[in-house]
Scaffold this active site. Structure first.
Site, PDB file in Angstrom:
ATOM      1  N   LYS A  83       0.859  -1.194   0.000  1.00 23.59           N
ATOM      2  CA  LYS A  83       0.000   0.000   0.000  1.00 23.59           C
ATOM      3  C   LYS A  83       0.889   1.236   0.000  1.00 23.59           C
ATOM      4  O   LYS A  83       1.807   1.353   0.823  1.00 23.59           O
ATOM      5  CB  LYS A  83      -0.860  -0.040   1.261  1.00 23.59           C
ATOM      6  CG  LYS A  83      -2.139   0.764   1.230  1.00 23.59           C
ATOM      7  CD  LYS A  83      -2.932   0.434   2.502  1.00 23.59           C
ATOM      8  CE  LYS A  83      -4.245   1.126   2.577  1.00 23.59           C
ATOM      9  NZ  LYS A  83      -4.900   0.892   3.883  1.00 23.59           N
TER      10      LYS A  83
HETATM   11  O1  G3P Z   1      -7.510   1.785   5.945  1.00 22.82           O
HETATM   12  C1  G3P Z   1      -7.882   2.975   5.351  1.00 22.82           C
HETATM   13  C2  G3P Z   1      -9.216   3.515   5.805  1.00 22.82           C
HETATM   14  O2  G3P Z   1     -10.205   2.525   5.699  1.00 22.82           O
HETATM   15  C3  G3P Z   1      -9.185   4.220   7.124  1.00 22.82           C
HETATM   16  O3  G3P Z   1     -10.466   4.542   7.585  1.00 22.82           O
HETATM   17  O4  G3P Z   1     -11.949   5.221   9.431  1.00 22.82           O
HETATM   18  O5  G3P Z   1      -9.492   5.746   9.573  1.00 22.82           O
HETATM   19  O6  G3P Z   1     -10.964   6.976   7.996  1.00 22.82           O
HETATM   20  P1  G3P Z   1     -10.726   5.682   8.699  1.00 22.82           P
END
Ligand code: G3P
Length: 217
Positions: A83
């Protein structure tokens, strides 16, 4: 639509894998920190729990550093998906890695034009963050609609991986739009099972069954 789980908690991953609905796993540096575990150990363990891609994020911000870290990550297991952030260096790294047959997830996408760049760099997955756009008063799902349109216009192979999913409606809308993948925290995936009429129905059947005095077997 493929279901990935967004976590570094191996117990949650194992539980969802047992349902047969898990197609892959995504992690990020914040989720690794939350797990309290060593990054390389936990990624290796996750890779053994699923045959699907397991996203492991680089933390270097320059191309050479990303390549060095990717070299270590992709040796952990065949299903590691490296990633990288949506930056110029990230996309240089994406181009190099996918050219060598390594899967790459380009993360932190917040605009349709960024998604176009990632597809042109050969990304396996693009991760638009819908919840974080909602948080600042923009409609995250509009971004998914735009990317779907752009990718279909040019038949790009890059898969739209809806990320930063916060609730079941994000998942439902992703499926309506035709996103390829969504990744959500375990609690959000588990919430999809819930319906009050299902609970009420089970309670009713159990009560009526008890009246029969029977057992099965
Ligand atoms: O892993 C990336 C993403 O899904 C993170 O989500 O909830 O931290 O904005 P969030």
């Amino acid at each position: 639509m493929k279901f990935f789980v967004d976590t570094a908690d191996t117990a949650d991953i194992a539980e969802l894998a047992a349902t047969g609905l898990l197609d892959g796993v995504t992690t990020n540096p914040s989720l690794i920190a939350k797990s309290g575990r060593q990054f390389l150990d936990v990624v290796k363990e996750i890779c053994a729990l699923t045959d699907g891609p397991v996203s492991a994020e680089v933390v270097a911000i320059d191309h050479a550093g990303m390549m060095r870290e990717a070299e270590i990550l992709r040796k952990l297991a065949d299903n590691v998906c490296v990633k990288v952030p949506l930056t110029l260096d990230g996309l240089k790294t994406c181009k190099a890695l996918t050219g060598e047959g390594t899967q790459v997830n380009v993360t932190l996408c917040f605009a349709p034009a960024q998604a176009l760049l990632a597809a042109k760099a050969g990304a396996t997955f693009i991760s638009p963050f819908v919840g974080r756009l909602d948080d600042i008063g923009q409609d995250g799902m509009d971004l998914i609609r735009d990317i779907r349109l752009i990718y279909d216009n040019y038949a790009f192979d890059t898969e739209i991986l809806v990320a930063s999913v916060r609730h079941p409606i994000h998942i439902l809308e992703s499926a309506r739009i035709g996103a390829d993948v969504m990744t959500a925290p375990p609690a959000v995936i588990k919430a999809l099972f819930n319906h009050p009429l299902t609970d009420k129905g089970i309670a009713g059947f159990m009560a009526d069954w008890a009246k029969t005095g029977q057992t099965i077997g």
